[in-house]
Design a protein around this motif. Structure first.
Motif, PDB file in Angstrom:
ATOM      1  N   MET A   1      44.119  29.582  52.379  1.00 51.56           N
ATOM      2  CA  MET A   1      44.083  30.558  53.239  1.00 51.56           C
ATOM      3  C   MET A   1      43.097  30.240  54.522  1.00 51.56           C
ATOM      4  SD  MET A   1      43.486  34.081  50.709  1.00 51.56           S
ATOM      5  CE  MET A   1      42.069  33.237  50.017  1.00 51.56           C
ATOM      6  N   GLN A   2      43.493  30.618  55.647  1.00 52.84           N
ATOM      7  CA  GLN A   2      42.771  30.328  56.774  1.00 52.84           C
ATOM      8  C   GLN A   2      41.226  31.078  56.717  1.00 52.84           C
ATOM      9  OE1 GLN A   2      45.328  31.254  60.164  1.00 52.84           O
ATOM     10  NE2 GLN A   2      46.964  30.067  59.182  1.00 52.84           N
ATOM     11  N   ARG A   3      41.532  32.238  56.749  1.00 47.46           N
ATOM     12  CA  ARG A   3      40.259  32.945  56.220  1.00 47.46           C
ATOM     13  C   ARG A   3      40.109  33.363  54.833  1.00 47.46           C
ATOM     14  NH1 ARG A   3      38.562  38.128  55.668  1.00 47.46           N
ATOM     15  NH2 ARG A   3      36.605  39.046  56.827  1.00 47.46           N
ATOM     16  N   GLY A   4      38.793  33.375  54.394  1.00 44.57           N
ATOM     17  CA  GLY A   4      38.556  33.610  53.028  1.00 44.57           C
ATOM     18  C   GLY A   4      38.557  35.080  52.527  1.00 44.57           C
ATOM     19  N   LEU A   5      38.325  35.529  51.482  1.00 40.78           N
ATOM     20  CA  LEU A   5      38.228  36.604  50.965  1.00 40.78           C
ATOM     21  C   LEU A   5      36.720  37.276  50.613  1.00 40.78           C
ATOM     22  CD1 LEU A   5      41.561  36.720  48.924  1.00 40.78           C
ATOM     23  CD2 LEU A   5      41.147  37.935  51.252  1.00 40.78           C
ATOM     24  N   PHE A   6      36.648  38.546  50.355  1.00 40.05           N
ATOM     25  CA  PHE A   6      35.331  38.965  50.295  1.00 40.05           C
ATOM     26  C   PHE A   6      35.559  40.035  49.241  1.00 40.05           C
ATOM     27  CE2 PHE A   6      31.420  41.746  51.447  1.00 40.05           C
ATOM     28  CZ  PHE A   6      30.692  41.490  50.341  1.00 40.05           C
ATOM     29  N   ILE A   7      35.211  39.751  47.973  1.00 41.07           N
ATOM     30  CA  ILE A   7      35.482  40.921  46.949  1.00 41.07           C
ATOM     31  C   ILE A   7      34.060  41.423  46.232  1.00 41.07           C
ATOM     32  CG2 ILE A   7      36.508  41.126  44.671  1.00 41.07           C
ATOM     33  CD1 ILE A   7      38.629  38.833  45.342  1.00 41.07           C
ATOM     34  N   SER A   8      33.760  42.418  46.399  1.00 43.22           N
ATOM     35  CA  SER A   8      32.639  43.097  45.566  1.00 43.22           C
ATOM     36  C   SER A   8      33.055  43.910  44.186  1.00 43.22           C
ATOM     37  CB  SER A   8      32.121  43.951  46.652  1.00 43.22           C
ATOM     38  OG  SER A   8      32.668  45.072  47.093  1.00 43.22           O
ATOM     39  N   PHE A   9      31.985  43.663  43.454  1.00 41.87           N
ATOM     40  CA  PHE A   9      32.112  44.364  42.219  1.00 41.87           C
ATOM     41  C   PHE A   9      30.861  45.385  42.181  1.00 41.87           C
ATOM     42  CE2 PHE A   9      34.574  40.618  41.412  1.00 41.87           C
ATOM     43  CZ  PHE A   9      34.791  40.800  40.057  1.00 41.87           C
ATOM     44  N   GLU A  10      31.423  46.715  41.499  1.00 40.77           N
ATOM     45  CA  GLU A  10      30.412  47.853  41.739  1.00 40.77           C
ATOM     46  C   GLU A  10      30.598  48.534  40.436  1.00 40.77           C
ATOM     47  OE1 GLU A  10      28.322  48.532  43.861  1.00 40.77           O
ATOM     48  OE2 GLU A  10      29.034  47.878  45.963  1.00 40.77           O
ATOM     49  N   GLY A  11      29.721  49.602  40.080  1.00 34.59           N
ATOM     50  CA  GLY A  11      29.743  50.258  38.817  1.00 34.59           C
ATOM     51  C   GLY A  11      28.214  50.380  38.231  1.00 34.59           C
ATOM     52  N   GLY A  12      28.268  51.257  37.494  1.00 36.13           N
ATOM     53  CA  GLY A  12      26.845  51.555  36.901  1.00 36.13           C
ATOM     54  C   GLY A  12      26.353  50.503  35.978  1.00 36.13           C
ATOM     55  N   GLU A  13      25.047  50.870  35.492  1.00 33.67           N
ATOM     56  CA  GLU A  13      24.307  49.777  34.754  1.00 33.67           C
ATOM     57  C   GLU A  13      25.238  49.330  33.319  1.00 33.67           C
ATOM     58  OE1 GLU A  13      22.053  48.791  36.222  1.00 33.67           O
ATOM     59  OE2 GLU A  13      21.849  50.183  37.851  1.00 33.67           O
ATOM     60  N   GLY A  14      25.184  48.152  33.039  1.00 33.51           N
ATOM     61  CA  GLY A  14      25.889  47.877  31.700  1.00 33.51           C
ATOM     62  C   GLY A  14      27.575  47.896  31.952  1.00 33.51           C
ATOM     63  N   ALA A  15      28.130  47.809  32.989  1.00 33.78           N
ATOM     64  CA  ALA A  15      29.554  47.978  33.117  1.00 33.78           C
ATOM     65  C   ALA A  15      30.002  46.571  32.780  1.00 33.78           C
ATOM     66  CB  ALA A  15      30.003  48.551  34.492  1.00 33.78           C
ATOM     67  N   GLY A  16      29.334  45.474  32.843  1.00 33.19           N
ATOM     68  CA  GLY A  16      29.892  44.284  32.604  1.00 33.19           C
ATOM     69  C   GLY A  16      30.297  43.354  34.175  1.00 33.19           C
ATOM     70  N   LYS A  17      29.779  43.644  35.260  1.00 37.52           N
ATOM     71  CA  LYS A  17      30.175  43.149  36.505  1.00 37.52           C
ATOM     72  C   LYS A  17      29.840  41.819  36.321  1.00 37.52           C
ATOM     73  CE  LYS A  17      27.320  45.698  38.700  1.00 37.52           C
ATOM     74  NZ  LYS A  17      26.928  46.609  37.517  1.00 37.52           N
ATOM     75  N   SER A  18      28.720  41.344  35.942  1.00 38.92           N
ATOM     76  CA  SER A  18      28.162  39.792  35.996  1.00 38.92           C
ATOM     77  C   SER A  18      29.176  39.111  35.087  1.00 38.92           C
ATOM     78  CB  SER A  18      26.784  39.772  35.258  1.00 38.92           C
ATOM     79  OG  SER A  18      26.080  40.034  35.933  1.00 38.92           O
ATOM     80  N   THR A  19      29.801  39.660  33.725  1.00 38.02           N
ATOM     81  CA  THR A  19      30.526  38.777  32.793  1.00 38.02           C
ATOM     82  C   THR A  19      31.968  38.634  33.566  1.00 38.02           C
ATOM     83  OG1 THR A  19      29.526  39.715  30.908  1.00 38.02           O
ATOM     84  CG2 THR A  19      31.874  38.816  30.712  1.00 38.02           C
ATOM     85  N   GLN A  20      32.386  39.754  34.155  1.00 44.23           N
ATOM     86  CA  GLN A  20      33.781  39.644  34.902  1.00 44.23           C
ATOM     87  C   GLN A  20      33.767  38.824  36.162  1.00 44.23           C
ATOM     88  OE1 GLN A  20      36.458  40.476  33.329  1.00 44.23           O
ATOM     89  NE2 GLN A  20      35.495  41.634  31.580  1.00 44.23           N
ATOM     90  N   ILE A  21      32.695  38.761  36.776  1.00 47.01           N
ATOM     91  CA  ILE A  21      32.465  38.166  37.949  1.00 47.01           C
ATOM     92  C   ILE A  21      32.590  36.402  37.598  1.00 47.01           C
ATOM     93  CG2 ILE A  21      30.928  37.181  39.922  1.00 47.01           C
ATOM     94  CD1 ILE A  21      29.915  39.856  40.132  1.00 47.01           C
ATOM     95  N   ARG A  22      32.013  36.015  36.490  1.00 47.58           N
ATOM     96  CA  ARG A  22      31.929  34.814  36.008  1.00 47.58           C
ATOM     97  C   ARG A  22      33.348  34.375  35.514  1.00 47.58           C
ATOM     98  NH1 ARG A  22      32.398  33.486  31.057  1.00 47.58           N
ATOM     99  NH2 ARG A  22      31.629  35.351  30.105  1.00 47.58           N
ATOM    100  N   ARG A  23      34.057  35.123  34.897  1.00 40.60           N
ATOM    101  CA  ARG A  23      35.537  34.874  34.483  1.00 40.60           C
ATOM    102  C   ARG A  23      36.321  34.830  35.552  1.00 40.60           C
ATOM    103  NH1 ARG A  23      37.181  37.242  28.852  1.00 40.60           N
ATOM    104  NH2 ARG A  23      39.039  36.297  29.624  1.00 40.60           N
ATOM    105  N   LEU A  24      35.948  35.611  36.538  1.00 42.89           N
ATOM    106  CA  LEU A  24      37.204  35.472  37.554  1.00 42.89           C
ATOM    107  C   LEU A  24      36.829  34.146  38.626  1.00 42.89           C
ATOM    108  CD1 LEU A  24      39.123  36.690  39.494  1.00 42.89           C
ATOM    109  CD2 LEU A  24      37.318  37.995  40.785  1.00 42.89           C
ATOM    110  N   ALA A  25      35.361  34.185  38.652  1.00 42.88           N
ATOM    111  CA  ALA A  25      35.064  32.557  39.343  1.00 42.88           C
ATOM    112  C   ALA A  25      35.689  31.465  38.806  1.00 42.88           C
ATOM    113  CB  ALA A  25      33.809  32.829  39.511  1.00 42.88           C
ATOM    114  N   GLU A  26      35.672  31.591  37.344  1.00 46.60           N
ATOM    115  CA  GLU A  26      36.258  30.220  36.865  1.00 46.60           C
ATOM    116  C   GLU A  26      37.714  30.002  36.846  1.00 46.60           C
ATOM    117  OE1 GLU A  26      34.871  30.881  32.587  1.00 46.60           O
ATOM    118  OE2 GLU A  26      32.983  30.325  33.252  1.00 46.60           O
TER     119      GLU A  26
END
Length: 219
Positions: A1-26
């Motif tokens: 891709m010529q221009r990249g992408l910006f993806i944000s993760f939102e939600g309440g406390e304890g929703a698992g954002k950090s875990t899912q970001i790590r998995r998606l990044a990998e």
């Protein structure tokens, strides 16, 4: 891709954002994508300096407006130092929270006027809106239980310690944003298994990538 992408993760406390970001990044890195993982508040040296002030509760006595201004200042630095340069070089940026958290935490449950929040937002992001926002939706009681389990003996931060009723209002506010901006937001049921949640996220991101590649091929 010529221009990249910006993806944000939102939600309440304890929703698992950090875990899912790590998995998606990998997963994206395994496919050859340049991936930048970041967070808010924080993500850049200047913003990280503000993070402790916000999460420790040091700014709380000054009121929600002061917190909103500090979040906006941190976000501006984050955007200009990290997010924009990465997207412009073609990377995929994954951010644990972005402006929707301010809309919910300071705007809705902080009781701040919408016009004030919109003005801060315009200055803070300077046109850098996320291409996709994944809202991990979870019952707040379960989210707080998970958050407590995760932090162990550590003290709850400024926002985790608030009442269940406030966390329930935040959940509703995130869902309202998704309803109003369906072209940007995808709601993911975070009560499902980690694998199921990761699969739903991967499908949404793949659709975004394919759409971008088709658009660039047609130009």
């Amino acid at each position: 891709m010529q221009r990249g992408l910006f993806i944000s993760f939102e939600g309440g406390e304890g929703a698992g954002k950090s875990t899912q970001i790590r998995r998606l990044a990998e997963g994206l890195r395994a496919r050859g994508f340049d991936v930048v993982v970041t967070r808010e508040p924080g993500g850049s040296p200047g913003a990280e300096a503000v993070r402790h002030v916000l999460l420790s509760g040091a700014a709380e006595p000054f009121g929600s407006k002061m917190e909103a201004v500090l979040f906006a200042a941190a976000r501006s630095d984050h955007v200009e130092q990290v997010i924009r340069p990465a997207v412009e070089r073609g990377a995929v940026v994954l951010s644990d929270r972005f402006l929707d958290s301010s809309r919910v935490y300071q705007g809705v449950t902080g009781g701040i006027d919408g016009g004030f929040m919109q003005a801060l937002e315009r200055v803070a992001i300077n046109g850098m809106m996320s291409d996709l926002t994944l809202i991990l939706d979870l019952d707040p009681a379960e989210g707080l239980r998970r958050a407590a389990e995760r932090r162990g003996d550590e003290t709850a931060d400024r926002f985790e310690k608030e009442t269940l009723a406030i966390h329930e209002r935040r959940r509703e506010a995130f869902l309202d944003i998704a309803h109003l901006e369906p072209e940007r937001c995808v709601v993911v049921d975070a009560a499902r298994s980690e694998e199921e949640v990761a699969g739903r996220i991967a499908a949404a991101v793949d659709a975004l990538i394919e759409g971008r590649q088709e658009k660039e091929a047609a130009e």
